[in-house]
Design a protein around this motif. Structure first.
Motif, PDB file in Angstrom:
ATOM      1  N   MET A 157       0.183  -9.008   7.233  1.00  0.00           N
ATOM      2  CA  MET A 157      -0.413  -8.491   6.007  1.00  0.00           C
ATOM      3  C   MET A 157       0.514  -8.765   4.834  1.00  0.00           C
ATOM      4  SD  MET A 157       0.268  -4.434   6.811  1.00  0.00           S
ATOM      5  CE  MET A 157      -0.160  -4.636   8.534  1.00  0.00           C
ATOM      6  N   GLY A 158      -0.022  -8.820   3.641  1.00  0.00           N
ATOM      7  CA  GLY A 158       0.806  -9.050   2.463  1.00  0.00           C
ATOM      8  C   GLY A 158       1.415  -7.760   1.958  1.00  0.00           C
ATOM      9  N   GLY A 159       2.484  -7.900   1.196  1.00  0.00           N
ATOM     10  CA  GLY A 159       3.019  -6.763   0.470  1.00  0.00           C
ATOM     11  C   GLY A 159       4.318  -6.207   0.958  1.00  0.00           C
ATOM     12  N   ILE A 160       4.695  -6.448   2.216  1.00  0.00           N
ATOM     13  CA  ILE A 160       5.943  -5.891   2.722  1.00  0.00           C
ATOM     14  C   ILE A 160       7.092  -6.789   2.272  1.00  0.00           C
ATOM     15  CG2 ILE A 160       7.254  -5.238   4.762  1.00  0.00           C
ATOM     16  CD1 ILE A 160       4.610  -4.784   6.211  1.00  0.00           C
ATOM     17  N   VAL A 161       7.899  -6.283   1.374  1.00  0.00           N
ATOM     18  CA  VAL A 161       9.004  -7.048   0.815  1.00  0.00           C
ATOM     19  C   VAL A 161      10.192  -7.081   1.770  1.00  0.00           C
ATOM     20  CG1 VAL A 161      10.752  -7.054  -1.007  1.00  0.00           C
ATOM     21  CG2 VAL A 161       8.361  -6.705  -1.589  1.00  0.00           C
ATOM     22  N   SER A 162      10.445  -5.967   2.442  1.00  0.00           N
ATOM     23  CA  SER A 162      11.591  -5.882   3.342  1.00  0.00           C
ATOM     24  C   SER A 162      11.295  -4.852   4.416  1.00  0.00           C
ATOM     25  CB  SER A 162      12.849  -5.481   2.562  1.00  0.00           C
ATOM     26  OG  SER A 162      13.980  -5.397   3.404  1.00  0.00           O
ATOM     27  N   ARG A 172       9.763  -1.710   2.380  1.00  0.00           N
ATOM     28  CA  ARG A 172       9.706  -1.692   0.912  1.00  0.00           C
ATOM     29  C   ARG A 172       8.461  -2.432   0.453  1.00  0.00           C
ATOM     30  NH1 ARG A 172      14.889  -3.203  -2.438  1.00  0.00           N
ATOM     31  NH2 ARG A 172      15.254  -0.988  -1.995  1.00  0.00           N
ATOM     32  N   PHE A 173       7.799  -1.838  -0.527  1.00  0.00           N
ATOM     33  CA  PHE A 173       6.633  -2.431  -1.163  1.00  0.00           C
ATOM     34  C   PHE A 173       6.900  -2.578  -2.657  1.00  0.00           C
ATOM     35  CE2 PHE A 173       5.251  -0.304   2.647  1.00  0.00           C
ATOM     36  CZ  PHE A 173       4.329  -1.169   3.208  1.00  0.00           C
ATOM     37  N   GLN A 174       6.104  -3.418  -3.296  1.00  0.00           N
ATOM     38  CA  GLN A 174       6.274  -3.618  -4.732  1.00  0.00           C
ATOM     39  C   GLN A 174       5.586  -2.541  -5.549  1.00  0.00           C
ATOM     40  OE1 GLN A 174       5.040  -7.554  -5.802  1.00  0.00           O
ATOM     41  NE2 GLN A 174       6.805  -8.541  -4.843  1.00  0.00           N
ATOM     42  N   THR A 175       4.415  -2.100  -5.090  1.00  0.00           N
ATOM     43  CA  THR A 175       3.639  -1.130  -5.861  1.00  0.00           C
ATOM     44  C   THR A 175       3.003  -0.089  -4.937  1.00  0.00           C
ATOM     45  OG1 THR A 175       1.535  -2.332  -5.707  1.00  0.00           O
ATOM     46  CG2 THR A 175       3.037  -2.952  -7.518  1.00  0.00           C
ATOM     47  N   LYS A 176       2.558   1.005  -5.516  1.00  0.00           N
ATOM     48  CA  LYS A 176       1.841   2.017  -4.751  1.00  0.00           C
ATOM     49  C   LYS A 176       0.505   1.476  -4.236  1.00  0.00           C
ATOM     50  CE  LYS A 176       3.853   6.018  -7.104  1.00  0.00           C
ATOM     51  NZ  LYS A 176       3.574   7.209  -7.950  1.00  0.00           N
ATOM     52  N   ASN A 201       0.829  -1.180   0.000  1.00  0.00           N
ATOM     53  CA  ASN A 201       0.000   0.000   0.000  1.00  0.00           C
ATOM     54  C   ASN A 201       0.859   1.224   0.000  1.00  0.00           C
ATOM     55  OD1 ASN A 201      -1.077  -2.228   0.808  1.00  0.00           O
ATOM     56  ND2 ASN A 201      -1.686  -1.535   2.796  1.00  0.00           N
ATOM     57  N   LEU A 202       0.397   2.250  -0.643  1.00  0.00           N
ATOM     58  CA  LEU A 202       1.225   3.427  -0.679  1.00  0.00           C
ATOM     59  C   LEU A 202       0.419   4.637  -0.318  1.00  0.00           C
ATOM     60  CD1 LEU A 202       1.627   6.058  -2.310  1.00  0.00           C
ATOM     61  CD2 LEU A 202       2.451   4.576  -4.018  1.00  0.00           C
ATOM     62  N   ILE A 203       0.430   4.982   0.942  1.00  0.00           N
ATOM     63  CA  ILE A 203      -0.313   6.148   1.365  1.00  0.00           C
ATOM     64  C   ILE A 203       0.421   6.955   2.388  1.00  0.00           C
ATOM     65  CG2 ILE A 203      -2.218   6.814   2.784  1.00  0.00           C
ATOM     66  CD1 ILE A 203      -3.913   5.465   1.109  1.00  0.00           C
ATOM     67  N   PRO A 204       0.014   8.194   2.499  1.00  0.00           N
ATOM     68  CA  PRO A 204       0.616   9.044   3.484  1.00  0.00           C
ATOM     69  C   PRO A 204      -0.171   8.949   4.756  1.00  0.00           C
ATOM     70  CG  PRO A 204      -0.720  10.300   2.013  1.00  0.00           C
ATOM     71  CD  PRO A 204      -0.916   8.881   1.676  1.00  0.00           C
ATOM     72  N   PHE A 205       0.391   8.462   5.810  1.00  0.00           N
ATOM     73  CA  PHE A 205      -0.329   8.327   7.064  1.00  0.00           C
ATOM     74  C   PHE A 205       0.359   9.185   8.088  1.00  0.00           C
ATOM     75  CE2 PHE A 205      -3.335   5.512   9.183  1.00  0.00           C
ATOM     76  CZ  PHE A 205      -3.233   6.067  10.420  1.00  0.00           C
ATOM     77  N   SER A 206      -0.263  10.220   8.545  1.00  0.00           N
ATOM     78  CA  SER A 206       0.372  11.113   9.508  1.00  0.00           C
ATOM     79  C   SER A 206      -0.281  10.958  10.869  1.00  0.00           C
ATOM     80  CB  SER A 206       0.250  12.561   9.044  1.00  0.00           C
ATOM     81  OG  SER A 206       0.761  13.422  10.004  1.00  0.00           O
ATOM     82  N   VAL A 207       0.530  10.594  11.863  1.00  0.00           N
ATOM     83  CA  VAL A 207       0.041  10.544  13.233  1.00  0.00           C
ATOM     84  C   VAL A 207       0.823  11.598  13.979  1.00  0.00           C
ATOM     85  CG1 VAL A 207      -0.289   9.123  15.254  1.00  0.00           C
ATOM     86  CG2 VAL A 207      -0.305   8.091  12.987  1.00  0.00           C
TER      87      VAL A 207
END
Length: 292
Positions: A104-109, A130-134, A17-23
């Motif tokens: 969760m899926g998607g985290i490569v490293s 690191r993720f594969q895609t946005k 996932n590719l998002i801006p998450f601000s806490v």
């Protein structure tokens, strides 16, 4: 006691996932709603100026041979821990963040640890993923397990979190994409966030980043991998670009950062056009050689 984790995953490469998450700053916030709002706002990916720079990412691959490249999405998160953060609380926070890769899926490293050497902005911990895609990165920001980790195990222990995301390229092979192998089991992770002046984005900034990319290739005995790209996370929009460099060791990190080549390049290429920058690094300790 320092707590460091690193691991690469070679399970099914589901998207990230590719998002801006601000806490930012206050523990009493609706984390899920915030992530959703930022995700929708970020769908258009920043301004035209940013897109111009982002389209030049392949030029930062600076490898002049015919090696095939693969796009990756880099996510960095910097945390300002509370002054009274205990070792038990620190371990709880880092362990839960590290565990997200298994939930969760998607985290490569992933790598994370306590920031070394201090910094003017007082960030205490760094997290790299690191993720594969946005698309995968977007799913990550929305994932309820991750939202719960932030709410219950991160926000209570910190004053502020800043996230940045950028797309870059690495060699199209398993070792490079998944950051797999002995060289990635230890070393130092450097995260550099840069804010270039708007007037420099279409030329001087691109030239400076290309110079940095080429310089990292001149130190293969010190640097394992370097990625550079335009920050598209609107929650940290003040920073235009991000850089992640993995060094072989603390000694390698110090040699590069203290080298005349790096300092001359920064002074001539970056300093005249950089409005501000944030630089942190943390050590990586081995956590075993078995693939998860």
């Amino acid at each position: 006691m320092q707590i460091h984790h690193t691991q690469t995953l070679i399970s099914s490469p589901k998207p990230f996932n590719l998002i801006p998450f601000s806490v930012n700053k206050t523990p009493k916030l609706n984390v899920a709603a915030l992530g959703s709002r930022v995700l929708k706002a970020n769908h258009g990916l920043r301004s035209k100026n940013r897109n111009v720079i982002c389209s030049a990412a392949d030029r930062w691959s600076f490898d002049n041979d015919a090696k095939r490249k693969r796009k990756v999405v880099e996510h960095v998160s910097l945390i300002k821990g509370k002054e009274d953060l205990s070792e038990v609380q620190e371990k709880d926070m880092l362990d839960y963040l590290y565990t997200t890769q298994y939930q969760m899926g998607g985290i490569v490293s992933i790598s994370l640890g306590r920031v070394s050497g201090g910094n003017d902005d007082k960030y205490s911990h760094g997290i790299y993923m690191r993720f594969q895609t946005k698309k995968d990165l977007l799913k990550f920001y929305e994932n309820q397990f991750y939202v719960g980790v932030l709410r219950d195990h991160v926000v209570p222990y910190c004053h502020e979190i800043i996230n940045a995301d950028f797309e870059s390229e690495v060699e199209d092979d398993m070792l490079s994409i998944f950051r797999k192998g002995e060289e990635f089991n230890y070393g130092v992770e450097l995260v550099l966030l840069i804010a270039f002046g708007k007037s420099s984005l279409d030329g001087p900034a691109e030239d400076a980043l290309l110079a940095l990319s080429k310089l990292t290739m001149d130190f293969p005995s010190l640097i394992v991998q370097a990625t550079i790209g335009s920050n598209f996370n609107i929650s940290s929009a003040e920073y235009t670009h991000g850089v992640v460099i993995r060094f072989l060791s603390t000694e390698a990190f110090q040699m590069f950062m203290n080298s005349s080549e790096y300092n001359n390049m920064w002074r001539s290429k970056f300093r005249p056009i950089v409005q501000k920058h944030l630089s942190v690094h943390f050590s990586i300790d081995p956590v075993g050689t078995e693939l998860m």
